[in-house]
Design an enzyme around this catalytic site. Structure first.
Site, PDB file in Angstrom:
ATOM      1  N   CYS A 142       0.825  -1.205   0.000  1.00 59.11           N
ATOM      2  CA  CYS A 142       0.000   0.000   0.000  1.00 59.11           C
ATOM      3  C   CYS A 142       0.865   1.263   0.000  1.00 59.11           C
ATOM      4  CB  CYS A 142      -0.981  -0.038   1.181  1.00 59.11           C
ATOM      5  SG  CYS A 142      -2.386   1.094   0.971  1.00 59.11           S
ATOM      6  N   HIS A 160      -3.818  -5.354   0.797  1.00 54.32           N
ATOM      7  CA  HIS A 160      -3.212  -5.812   2.057  1.00 54.32           C
ATOM      8  C   HIS A 160      -3.265  -7.339   2.149  1.00 54.32           C
ATOM      9  CE1 HIS A 160      -2.600  -1.948   4.167  1.00 54.32           C
ATOM     10  NE2 HIS A 160      -3.591  -1.538   3.384  1.00 54.32           N
ATOM     11  N   GLU A 194      -1.981  -9.159   4.377  1.00 53.98           N
ATOM     12  CA  GLU A 194      -1.896  -9.617   5.761  1.00 53.98           C
ATOM     13  C   GLU A 194      -3.252  -9.815   6.425  1.00 53.98           C
ATOM     14  OE1 GLU A 194      -1.380  -5.056   5.969  1.00 53.98           O
ATOM     15  OE2 GLU A 194      -1.005  -6.693   4.562  1.00 53.98           O
ATOM     16  N   SER A 198       3.273 -13.930  38.727  1.00 54.93           N
ATOM     17  CA  SER A 198       1.920 -13.421  38.933  1.00 54.93           C
ATOM     18  C   SER A 198       0.878 -14.526  38.889  1.00 54.93           C
ATOM     19  CB  SER A 198       1.583 -12.397  37.836  1.00 54.93           C
ATOM     20  OG  SER A 198       1.477 -13.054  36.584  1.00 54.93           O
ATOM     21  N   GLY A 199       1.274 -15.705  38.427  1.00 52.06           N
ATOM     22  CA  GLY A 199       0.300 -16.774  38.206  1.00 52.06           C
ATOM     23  C   GLY A 199      -0.209 -16.791  36.784  1.00 52.06           C
ATOM     24  N   GLY A 200       0.158 -15.759  35.991  1.00 54.47           N
ATOM     25  CA  GLY A 200      -0.287 -15.660  34.609  1.00 54.47           C
ATOM     26  C   GLY A 200       0.629 -16.382  33.639  1.00 54.47           C
ATOM     27  N   VAL A 201       0.232 -16.383  32.375  1.00 51.24           N
ATOM     28  CA  VAL A 201       0.958 -17.129  31.335  1.00 51.24           C
ATOM     29  C   VAL A 201       2.351 -16.563  31.103  1.00 51.24           C
ATOM     30  CG1 VAL A 201       0.944 -17.799  28.907  1.00 51.24           C
ATOM     31  CG2 VAL A 201      -1.192 -17.821  30.200  1.00 51.24           C
ATOM     32  N   ASP A 202       2.454 -15.230  30.932  1.00 51.06           N
ATOM     33  CA  ASP A 202       3.734 -14.640  30.536  1.00 51.06           C
ATOM     34  C   ASP A 202       4.830 -14.873  31.570  1.00 51.06           C
ATOM     35  OD1 ASP A 202       2.351 -13.746  28.330  1.00 51.06           O
ATOM     36  OD2 ASP A 202       2.069 -11.716  29.100  1.00 51.06           O
ATOM     37  N   SER A 203       4.556 -14.539  32.822  1.00 53.37           N
ATOM     38  CA  SER A 203       5.597 -14.695  33.844  1.00 53.37           C
ATOM     39  C   SER A 203       5.937 -16.172  34.056  1.00 53.37           C
ATOM     40  CB  SER A 203       5.190 -14.038  35.155  1.00 53.37           C
ATOM     41  OG  SER A 203       4.109 -14.710  35.769  1.00 53.37           O
ATOM     42  N   SER A 204       4.940 -17.050  33.902  1.00 48.74           N
ATOM     43  CA  SER A 204       5.178 -18.487  34.113  1.00 48.74           C
ATOM     44  C   SER A 204       6.065 -19.068  33.012  1.00 48.74           C
ATOM     45  CB  SER A 204       3.847 -19.235  34.156  1.00 48.74           C
ATOM     46  OG  SER A 204       3.022 -18.735  35.191  1.00 48.74           O
TER      47      SER A 204
END
Length: 509
Positions: free
Chosen positions: A79, A167, A169, A221-227
């Site tokens: 584009c 586009h 994508e 934190s118990g979350g996905v990222d930190s785990s």
């Protein structure tokens, strides 16, 4: 270093989608602003120029010097990027007679050209531009057209340089992935070897080299990222990783004990810290949502600082930062206007002089989950809904007290357990209960009551940037409402939030 595609961002809303589509081809890529082009080393195998909200005819339109890219690397302009190259070489770019936005179909495809090879005549593509390339320079050849756009795509003869006005994508471009694969694999020669397993191997090796025998502290934190970040670091440095899991008194019912146990079962060196009272004291009397977030964030830093000082000779702080956070901070337009403080603690004070390590900083959220699967992490943890850093503190409207937290924990437990028991949990991006500052009249038995109103919130999303309310079955909502009112003392009315984001946010505060 991984071989890669470099994407130069001109501010398009679709730029991150280009990266997502390329990574789905198991090819690594990075997004950089057009005005901060990184060193073009041997790892770069091709370059893509994104779309833009600008017109190439604007006085202040972005027009970087591409002389070090063109003819040196395969180059694809999407584009705005296509219009920029055409105009730079003397072509004509003019306002479209009608704004070209939405679905179109290819009326001409030169299948002899490698970029559009195997694309079908009539294939649907997505247009989104206010300008059109009307005249091409002499060495440009048209390789694709639609009924309304003659120069739908072009190739510069003698170069691996291409431009397209649609586009590829977006999902509406049905064979867009085919075009991107032609560019990335056939033209740029990338091997499609960037997989979750290869990411684990490469990242663990890099972490071993960077960290050596140094100690690292990480707030879980118990979350996905930190785990997932914790498991990558654990694989690299084992017991030199010291994890701290803080109970701020604002977690879900039983969450502190359950998550702490699951971390220990994963072999992590983790310490649980019950700091509930410190958070309640810091929040006492505060009703403003932003002040609540700041109080929670500051208290977390203080607790984390106290605990990290108990570990001798820590050199590094690990964070679960992911790629969208990085992209936002170096965006063409600069960081977006702050709607509210970030859910996670955004920074550490100067007195915590630790070096930062971010094992996930090149991954999107769905890629983090795939890496977690490659690390054989439990499905239950990887599929957990996002949960805000300030926890139930921003789901209690008004001041926060232990009594209100206890009421909300019970309501939330009934709702989340109900979603899981009914097989609805995985169909929802995020769910929770809000405790409102409203009391309403009710009747229980023969008695008149005047108790709290709670609101159920469940949304569907892919990235949390936009979200729609989840159309949960009426029978399910009726059961949850009945269970909450009958089992939670202090609640006599349940409502369901049917607002989408935007204009509403997912959380109420």
């Amino acid at each position: 270093m991984e071989e890669m595609i470099l994407i130069l961002d001109f501010g398009s809303q679709y730029t991150q989608l280009i990266a997502r589509r390329i990574r789905e081809l198991n090819v690594y890529c990075e997004i950089h602003p057009f005005n901060n082009i990184p060193e073009l080393n041997k790892q770069v195998k091709g370059v893509i120029l994104s779309g833009s909200p600008f017109s190439v005819r604007d006085k202040d339109a972005p027009k970087p010097d591409l002389s070090k890219i063109r003819k040196q690397f395969p180059l694809l302009g999407v584009c705005y990027g296509a219009q920029l190259m055409a105009q730079t070489d003397g072509g004509s770019v003019e306002p479209s007679k009608h704004r070209e936005y939405g679905r179109a179909n290819l009326s001409f495809v030169n299948n002899d050209n490698i970029l559009v090879r195997d694309m079908s005549l009539g294939s649907q593509v997505w247009m989104s531009h206010g300008d059109t390339i009307l005249g091409l320079p002499e060495d440009f050849e048209i390789i694709a057209s639609t009924n309304d756009v003659k120069v739908g795509g072009y190739h510069i003869k003698g170069e691996h340089t291409y431009g397209i006005q649609f586009h590829p994508e977006v999902y509406h471009s049905v064979e867009g992935a085919k075009l991107l694969k032609n560019f990335v694999v056939e033209i740029c020669g990338l091997s499609q070897s960037w997989t979750p397993n290869s990411y684990v191997d490469t990242t663990v090796a890099e972490l071993k080299e960077t960290l050596g025998n140094d100690k690292v502290v990480l707030g879980l934190s118990g979350g996905v990222d930190s785990s997932v970040a914790a498991m990558l670091l654990h694989k690299a440095i084992n017991k030199n990783l010291h994890c701290i899991f803080v109970d701020n008194g604002l977690l879900r019912k039983n969450e502190f004990a359950e998550v702490l146990k699951s971390y220990e079962n994963m072999g992590l060196n983790v310490k649980g810290v019950n700091a509930s009272q410190r958070f309640y004291d810091a929040l006492k009397g505060i009703t403003d949502p932003e002040l609540k977030r700041k109080a929670i964030g500051k208290t977390f830093i203080d607790v984390f600082d106290d605990e990290s000082h108990l570990i001798q000779n820590v050199k590094w702080l690990a964070q679960g930062t992911i790629y969208p956070d990085i992209i936002e901070s170096i965006s063409v337009k600069g960081p977006s206007a702050t709607i509210k403080s970030h859910h996670n603690v955004g920074g550490l004070p100067d007195y915590m002089k630790l070096k930062i390590v971010e094992p996930l900083k090149t991954l999107f959220k769905d890629e983090v989950r795939r890496v977690g699967r490659a690390l054989d992490m439990k499905k239950e943890l990887l599929k957990r809904h996002p949960f805000p850093g300030p926890g139930l503190g921003i789901r209690i409207l008004g001041d926060v007290t232990p009594e209100k937290v206890a009421i909300l924990q019970e309501c939330d437990h009934i709702f989340i357990k109900g979603l899981k028991d009914s097989g609805l949990y995985d169909m929802v991006w995020q769910a929770g209960v809000m405790l409102t500052p409203i009391q309403s009249v009710g009747v229980m038995g023969d008695e008149r009551t005047y108790e709290n109103v709670v609101a159920l919130r469940a949304v569907g999303s892919t990235d949390g940037m936009t979200a729609d309310w989840s159309h949960l079955p009426f029978e399910f909502l009726a059961k949850v409402s009945n269970d909450i009112i009958n089992k939670v003392k202090g609640v006599n009315r349940v409502v369901y939030d049917i607002s989408s984001k935007p204009p509403a946010t997912i959380e109420w505060e």
